[in-house]
Design an enzyme around this catalytic site. Structure first.
Site, PDB file in Angstrom:
ATOM      1  N   LYS A  14      32.834  19.732   0.686  1.00  0.00           N
ATOM      2  CA  LYS A  14      32.194  20.715  -0.191  1.00  0.00           C
ATOM      3  C   LYS A  14      32.804  22.099  -0.002  1.00  0.00           C
ATOM      4  O   LYS A  14      33.122  22.785  -0.967  1.00  0.00           O
ATOM      5  CB  LYS A  14      30.680  20.784   0.082  1.00  0.00           C
ATOM      6  CG  LYS A  14      29.973  19.453  -0.052  1.00  0.00           C
ATOM      7  CD  LYS A  14      28.476  19.586   0.208  1.00  0.00           C
ATOM      8  CE  LYS A  14      28.110  19.949   1.632  1.00  0.00           C
ATOM      9  NZ  LYS A  14      28.304  18.856   2.607  1.00  0.00           N
ATOM     10  N   ARG A  89      19.217  20.873  -0.009  1.00  0.00           N
ATOM     11  CA  ARG A  89      19.390  19.737   0.878  1.00  0.00           C
ATOM     12  C   ARG A  89      18.115  18.908   1.013  1.00  0.00           C
ATOM     13  O   ARG A  89      18.123  17.891   1.717  1.00  0.00           O
ATOM     14  CB  ARG A  89      19.756  20.267   2.261  1.00  0.00           C
ATOM     15  CG  ARG A  89      21.196  19.981   2.684  1.00  0.00           C
ATOM     16  CD  ARG A  89      21.338  20.638   4.024  1.00  0.00           C
ATOM     17  NE  ARG A  89      22.421  20.220   4.831  1.00  0.00           N
ATOM     18  CZ  ARG A  89      23.622  20.824   4.848  1.00  0.00           C
ATOM     19  NH1 ARG A  89      23.919  21.757   3.987  1.00  0.00           N
ATOM     20  NH2 ARG A  89      24.521  20.443   5.703  1.00  0.00           N
ATOM     21  N   ARG A 128      37.825  18.018  12.798  1.00  0.00           N
ATOM     22  CA  ARG A 128      37.790  19.326  12.125  1.00  0.00           C
ATOM     23  C   ARG A 128      37.950  20.485  13.115  1.00  0.00           C
ATOM     24  O   ARG A 128      37.369  20.484  14.196  1.00  0.00           O
ATOM     25  CB  ARG A 128      36.465  19.467  11.378  1.00  0.00           C
ATOM     26  CG  ARG A 128      36.273  20.835  10.749  1.00  0.00           C
ATOM     27  CD  ARG A 128      35.313  20.791   9.618  1.00  0.00           C
ATOM     28  NE  ARG A 128      33.925  20.651  10.049  1.00  0.00           N
ATOM     29  CZ  ARG A 128      32.909  20.595   9.194  1.00  0.00           C
ATOM     30  NH1 ARG A 128      33.122  20.661   7.893  1.00  0.00           N
ATOM     31  NH2 ARG A 128      31.676  20.468   9.637  1.00  0.00           N
ATOM     32  N   ARG A 161      33.472  23.316  15.742  1.00  0.00           N
ATOM     33  CA  ARG A 161      32.083  23.735  15.542  1.00  0.00           C
ATOM     34  C   ARG A 161      31.173  23.023  16.527  1.00  0.00           C
ATOM     35  O   ARG A 161      31.359  21.848  16.808  1.00  0.00           O
ATOM     36  CB  ARG A 161      31.655  23.392  14.114  1.00  0.00           C
ATOM     37  CG  ARG A 161      31.755  24.571  13.172  1.00  0.00           C
ATOM     38  CD  ARG A 161      31.554  24.185  11.745  1.00  0.00           C
ATOM     39  NE  ARG A 161      30.359  23.381  11.496  1.00  0.00           N
ATOM     40  CZ  ARG A 161      29.973  23.016  10.279  1.00  0.00           C
ATOM     41  NH1 ARG A 161      30.671  23.393   9.219  1.00  0.00           N
ATOM     42  NH2 ARG A 161      28.894  22.286  10.103  1.00  0.00           N
ATOM     43  N   ARG A 172      23.593  14.260  11.917  1.00  0.00           N
ATOM     44  CA  ARG A 172      23.731  14.928  10.607  1.00  0.00           C
ATOM     45  C   ARG A 172      23.891  13.903   9.489  1.00  0.00           C
ATOM     46  O   ARG A 172      23.358  14.079   8.398  1.00  0.00           O
ATOM     47  CB  ARG A 172      24.918  15.886  10.628  1.00  0.00           C
ATOM     48  CG  ARG A 172      24.604  17.180  11.379  1.00  0.00           C
ATOM     49  CD  ARG A 172      25.837  17.891  11.854  1.00  0.00           C
ATOM     50  NE  ARG A 172      26.707  18.318  10.789  1.00  0.00           N
ATOM     51  CZ  ARG A 172      28.035  18.476  10.916  1.00  0.00           C
ATOM     52  NH1 ARG A 172      28.620  18.223  12.074  1.00  0.00           N
ATOM     53  NH2 ARG A 172      28.737  18.892   9.909  1.00  0.00           N
TER      54      ARG A 172
HETATM   55  P1  ADP Z   1      27.889  20.228   6.902  1.00  0.00           P
HETATM   56  O1  ADP Z   1      27.721  20.079   5.418  1.00  0.00           O
HETATM   57  O2  ADP Z   1      29.280  19.944   7.360  1.00  0.00           O
HETATM   58  O3  ADP Z   1      26.840  19.518   7.720  1.00  0.00           O
HETATM   59  P2  ADP Z   1      26.994  23.018   6.777  1.00  0.00           P
HETATM   60  O4  ADP Z   1      27.872  24.132   7.210  1.00  0.00           O
HETATM   61  O5  ADP Z   1      26.656  22.894   5.337  1.00  0.00           O
HETATM   62  O6  ADP Z   1      27.716  21.720   7.324  1.00  0.00           O
HETATM   63  O7  ADP Z   1      25.621  23.062   7.589  1.00  0.00           O
HETATM   64  C1  ADP Z   1      25.573  23.185   8.990  1.00  0.00           C
HETATM   65  C2  ADP Z   1      24.122  23.195   9.452  1.00  0.00           C
HETATM   66  O8  ADP Z   1      23.435  24.326   8.902  1.00  0.00           O
HETATM   67  C3  ADP Z   1      23.268  21.998   9.023  1.00  0.00           C
HETATM   68  O9  ADP Z   1      23.402  20.890   9.895  1.00  0.00           O
HETATM   69  C4  ADP Z   1      21.846  22.604   9.054  1.00  0.00           C
HETATM   70  O10 ADP Z   1      21.368  22.715  10.352  1.00  0.00           O
HETATM   71  C5  ADP Z   1      22.089  24.008   8.543  1.00  0.00           C
HETATM   72  N1  ADP Z   1      21.951  24.101   7.059  1.00  0.00           N
HETATM   73  C6  ADP Z   1      22.924  24.464   6.185  1.00  0.00           C
HETATM   74  N2  ADP Z   1      22.454  24.452   4.917  1.00  0.00           N
HETATM   75  C7  ADP Z   1      21.154  24.083   4.992  1.00  0.00           C
HETATM   76  C8  ADP Z   1      20.130  23.862   4.034  1.00  0.00           C
HETATM   77  N3  ADP Z   1      20.325  24.036   2.730  1.00  0.00           N
HETATM   78  N4  ADP Z   1      18.916  23.459   4.493  1.00  0.00           N
HETATM   79  C9  ADP Z   1      18.676  23.288   5.796  1.00  0.00           C
HETATM   80  N5  ADP Z   1      19.591  23.462   6.746  1.00  0.00           N
HETATM   81  C10 ADP Z   1      20.828  23.859   6.364  1.00  0.00           C
END
Ligand code: ADP
Length: 215
Positions: A14, A89, A128, A161, A172
């Site tokens: 994404k 999400r 990554r 990360r 996740r």
């Molecule tokens: P990825 O899609 O690779 O898991 P992100 O950078 O989108 O990574 O998200 C990293 C973390 O940030 C998630 O595991 C969660 O803890 C938090 N997070 C990000 N976006 C949201 C969201 N919309 N709702 C809840 N938690 C979020």
């Protein structure tokens, strides 16, 4: 205002897709993951609240997310076009977004669902690496930097990360299946889903998405 949503599991690409669409369209890239990591780094109250959830690979509470999204949208003029990456999400977030859009007379035009098999997601996330300075994303095998551990763009140090450890990755993926995948049905019912085969290199994925825009 108008919005598109990039939907897909962790590692689906994404962020990478958003970066290239940003250069080829006038959409503003809004990544809740990036916003939360910035909040964490600056030590703001949102960052402090989000920290433990992020480290465990759990979702940050919907109320926190909807608040930062609402603030972000309010910073832009009425005609702005947003590209949401990693948001919504949960169904609650999707409903919250609909309420915010209604207030701003906004609509969602497309939900791009990035399809990637689980093995690929795992392989991408474990390899990554991210630049500490500019956030550019690499992969030790698929997209290595010219010099190991160093960003091609600005020479910044590459790091892994905290939530890209194997155990957190597995959590996740599970969280995605349980809490986020139900959004596919939600948007399917509204006729918004566009399926994108994202199990290929980033450029090809971007082309597929641009083809949808260009009809
Ligand atoms: P990825 O899609 O690779 O898991 P992100 O950078 O989108 O990574 O998200 C990293 C973390 O940030 C998630 O595991 C969660 O803890 C938090 N997070 C990000 N976006 C949201 C969201 N919309 N709702 C809840 N938690 C979020």
């Amino acid at each position: 205002m108008e919005a598109i949503i990039l939907l897909g599991g962790p590692g689906a690409g994404k962020g990478t897709l958003a970066e290239s669409l940003k250069q080829k369209t006038d959409y503003l890239h809004v990544s809740t993951g990036d916003m939360l990591r910035a909040a964490l780094k600056s030590g703001s109250p949102v960052g402090l609240e989000a920290k433990s959830y992020m480290e465990a690979g759990e979702l940050v509470p919907d109320s926190v997310i909807l608040r930062i999204i609402e603030e972000r949208i309010a910073q832009e003029p009425a005609g702005a076009r947003f590209m949401f990456d990693g948001f919504p999400r949960t169904l609650e977030q999707a409903e919250g977004l609909e309420a915010i859009l209604e207030k701003h007379s906004g609509t969602i035009t497309h939900v791009f669902k990035l399809d990637v098999p689980r093995e690929t997601l795992l392989q991408r996330l474990t390899g990554r690496r991210v630049c500490k300075a500019c956030g550019a994303v690499y992969h030790v095998i698929n997209m290595p930097p010219q010099k190991e551990g160093v960003c091609d763009v600005d020479g910044g140090e590459l790091y892994q990360r905290a939530d890209d450890s194997e155990e957190t990755i597995l959590n996740r993926l599970e969280v995605y299946e349980k809490q986020t995948a139900p959004l596919i049905d939600h948007y399917q019912q509204r006729g918004l889903i566009r399926d994108i085969d994202a199990d290929q290199d980033a450029e090809k994925t971007t082309t597929l998405v641009l083809d949808v825009f260009n009809g």
